[in-house]
Design a protein around this motif. Sequence first.
Motif, short mmCIF file in Angstrom:
data_model
loop_
_atom_site.label_atom_id
_atom_site.label_comp_id
_atom_site.label_asym_id
_atom_site.label_seq_id
_atom_site.Cartn_x
_atom_site.Cartn_y
_atom_site.Cartn_z
N VAL A 192 6.64 -3.72 1.53
CA VAL A 192 6.37 -3.73 0.01
C VAL A 192 5.00 -4.62 -0.11
O VAL A 192 4.86 -5.85 0.37
N THR A 193 4.09 -4.01 -0.52
CA THR A 193 2.86 -4.60 -0.94
C THR A 193 2.56 -4.74 -2.64
O THR A 193 3.03 -3.84 -3.25
N PRO A 194 1.83 -5.71 -2.94
CA PRO A 194 1.55 -5.94 -4.51
C PRO A 194 0.84 -4.52 -4.93
O PRO A 194 1.23 -4.43 -6.48
N SER A 195 -0.04 -4.22 -4.47
CA SER A 195 -0.80 -3.34 -5.42
C SER A 195 -1.08 -1.73 -4.81
O SER A 195 -1.08 -1.68 -3.50
N PRO A 196 -1.13 -0.65 -5.47
CA PRO A 196 -1.07 0.68 -4.84
C PRO A 196 -2.38 0.62 -4.18
O PRO A 196 -2.50 1.61 -3.34
N LEU A 197 -3.46 -0.05 -4.55
CA LEU A 197 -4.71 0.01 -3.79
C LEU A 197 -4.70 -0.62 -2.44
O LEU A 197 -5.58 -0.44 -1.65
N GLN A 198 -3.50 -1.26 -2.03
CA GLN A 198 -3.21 -1.89 -0.90
C GLN A 198 -2.14 -0.76 0.16
O GLN A 198 -2.18 -1.02 1.41
N ILE A 199 -1.98 0.14 -0.51
CA ILE A 199 -0.95 1.26 0.41
C ILE A 199 -1.46 1.54 1.66
O ILE A 199 -1.11 1.57 2.79
N ALA A 200 -2.77 2.11 1.30
CA ALA A 200 -3.58 2.78 2.55
C ALA A 200 -3.84 1.87 3.70
O ALA A 200 -3.44 2.23 4.84
N LYS A 216 6.96 2.96 6.21
CA LYS A 216 6.82 3.36 4.83
C LYS A 216 6.37 2.23 3.88
O LYS A 216 6.79 1.10 3.98
N VAL A 217 5.46 2.63 2.96
CA VAL A 217 4.92 1.42 2.40
C VAL A 217 5.04 1.79 0.83
O VAL A 217 4.58 2.95 0.59
N VAL A 218 5.25 0.81 -0.03
CA VAL A 218 5.56 1.14 -1.33
C VAL A 218 4.82 -0.33 -2.02
O VAL A 218 4.54 -1.06 -1.65
N SER A 219 4.55 -0.03 -3.20
CA SER A 219 3.84 -1.14 -4.14
C SER A 219 4.82 -1.51 -4.95
O SER A 219 5.76 -1.02 -5.77
#
Length: 223
Positions: free
Chosen positions: A133-141, A155-158
């Motif tokens: 789980v990462t704070p921003s959609p900009l960090q998913i990639a 699996k990464v989600v924001s």
Amino acid sequence: MKIGAITVGQSPRTDVTEDIMDIFKGKAEVLEKGGLDGLTREQIEKFSPKEGDYVLVSRLNDGTSVTFGERHIIPRIQHAIEELEEQGAAFIMMFCTGKFPDTLKAEVPLIYPCEILDRTVPLLTASSSILVVTPSPLQIAQSKKKWSRIVRKVKVVSGSPYGERKELEETARLVRNTEADLVILDCIGFSRDMKRLFAEETGKPVILPRTLLARLVSELTDV
């Protein structure tokens, strides 16, 4: 003992220290500095990430969050390191799980949560499968790229630790049935309460960087 702490946002990070100071059992003084200290929101907005930037998300003194490119604060982080050394810090903790360039230098141990996570997570996932789980959609990639070098299935989600509680609850519900051995809350902003939320929703072990970092530093300092 004096322990330094550097946030990429603005200090003090009372939201973090309220979760970790009990680990030091009153035997450590934490000195804080921030990469965005002394800047106005208008000045910080000029640091907005551009294509190719390594994206960071952090907290300001007013409790709100900001998203910015890492390159803008590296010189300010170096200055913070030097200030903490001058104040007598025996160790310096980075209050950020992001990756930092090796151009940052310190005369005392500089302890990055990302380095701890990189080495710990593979030991704790039996099938090499994690949910991040990462704070921003900009960090998913960038998060997917990083973790894919360490484990086989990611699996990464924001879900922001700095937003509305109901939004994080929705994220936890959405990943409830995700196949993974454990959950990584990949930001220093996630709290013990948020760890409980994801543990209850997913039924999986959850790694919380802020307490993992503090426990390691407590061990190193023999506090």
